[in-house]
Design a protein around this motif. Structure first.
Motif, PDB file in Angstrom:
ATOM      1  N   ASN A  62       0.830  -1.214   0.000  1.00 31.90           N
ATOM      2  CA  ASN A  62       0.000   0.000   0.000  1.00 31.90           C
ATOM      3  C   ASN A  62       0.854   1.249   0.000  1.00 31.90           C
ATOM      4  O   ASN A  62       0.567   2.218  -0.716  1.00 31.90           O
ATOM      5  CB  ASN A  62      -0.949   0.002   1.198  1.00 31.90           C
ATOM      6  N   MET A  63       1.910   1.251   0.786  1.00 31.56           N
ATOM      7  CA  MET A  63       2.791   2.413   0.860  1.00 31.56           C
ATOM      8  C   MET A  63       3.465   2.670  -0.495  1.00 31.56           C
ATOM      9  O   MET A  63       3.526   3.811  -0.960  1.00 31.56           O
ATOM     10  CB  MET A  63       3.859   2.219   1.937  1.00 31.56           C
ATOM     11  N   ARG A  65       2.417   1.721  -3.495  1.00 32.91           N
ATOM     12  CA  ARG A  65       1.406   2.202  -4.448  1.00 32.91           C
ATOM     13  C   ARG A  65       1.099   3.682  -4.229  1.00 32.91           C
ATOM     14  O   ARG A  65       0.981   4.452  -5.176  1.00 32.91           O
ATOM     15  CB  ARG A  65       0.124   1.381  -4.328  1.00 32.91           C
ATOM     16  N   ASP A  66       0.964   4.082  -2.970  1.00 32.41           N
ATOM     17  CA  ASP A  66       0.676   5.489  -2.667  1.00 32.41           C
ATOM     18  C   ASP A  66       1.819   6.395  -3.115  1.00 32.41           C
ATOM     19  O   ASP A  66       1.586   7.471  -3.676  1.00 32.41           O
ATOM     20  CB  ASP A  66       0.422   5.686  -1.174  1.00 32.41           C
ATOM     21  N   ARG A  69       1.737   6.576  -6.940  1.00 35.76           N
ATOM     22  CA  ARG A  69       0.590   7.393  -7.361  1.00 35.76           C
ATOM     23  C   ARG A  69       0.869   8.874  -7.128  1.00 35.76           C
ATOM     24  O   ARG A  69       0.616   9.710  -7.996  1.00 35.76           O
ATOM     25  CB  ARG A  69      -0.660   6.967  -6.595  1.00 35.76           C
ATOM     26  N   ASP A  70       1.411   9.209  -5.945  1.00 33.68           N
ATOM     27  CA  ASP A  70       1.710  10.606  -5.632  1.00 33.68           C
ATOM     28  C   ASP A  70       2.780  11.170  -6.555  1.00 33.68           C
ATOM     29  O   ASP A  70       2.684  12.320  -7.007  1.00 33.68           O
ATOM     30  CB  ASP A  70       2.150  10.750  -4.176  1.00 33.68           C
TER      31      ASP A  70
END
Length: 96
Positions: A62-63, A65-66, A69-70
């Motif tokens: 999750n980290m 991917r975030d 994405r950012d």
């Protein structure tokens, strides 16, 4: 220091060498703490970025991917832009 921090969440893309590296990271964390682990992760990233990426995705999906994405958003790239690019690459028309 506990190695709970390095629990594998998604092992689907890990190779045998990745598991060996994860175990090494756990030992570094136990023996040298977070600062030692950070140095070890940086060294692997410099030496073998794909392996580093696979391991980080397995540990912190999750980290990662975030962060991706950012970073893409900061460059003005949207999810739709990526999907369009993938479709274009997969298109049979491009092979003609």
């Amino acid at each position: 220091m506990k190695t709970d921090l390095l629990e594998v969440v998604d092992s689907s893309d890990l190779l045998d060498a990745d598991w060996a590296e994860i175990n090494r990271w756990r030992q570094v964390l136990l023996n040298r703490g977070l600062d030692g682990l950070a140095v070890t992760i940086d060294a692997l990233s410099d030496r073998d970025a794909p392996q580093s990426g696979r391991i980080l995705m397995a540990l912190f999906p999750n980290m990662v991917r975030d962060i991706v994405r950012d970073e893409l958003a900061s460059r003005g790239i949207t999810q739709q832009d990526l999907l369009d690019a993938i479709r274009e690459l997969e298109s049979p028309a491009r092979d003609q």
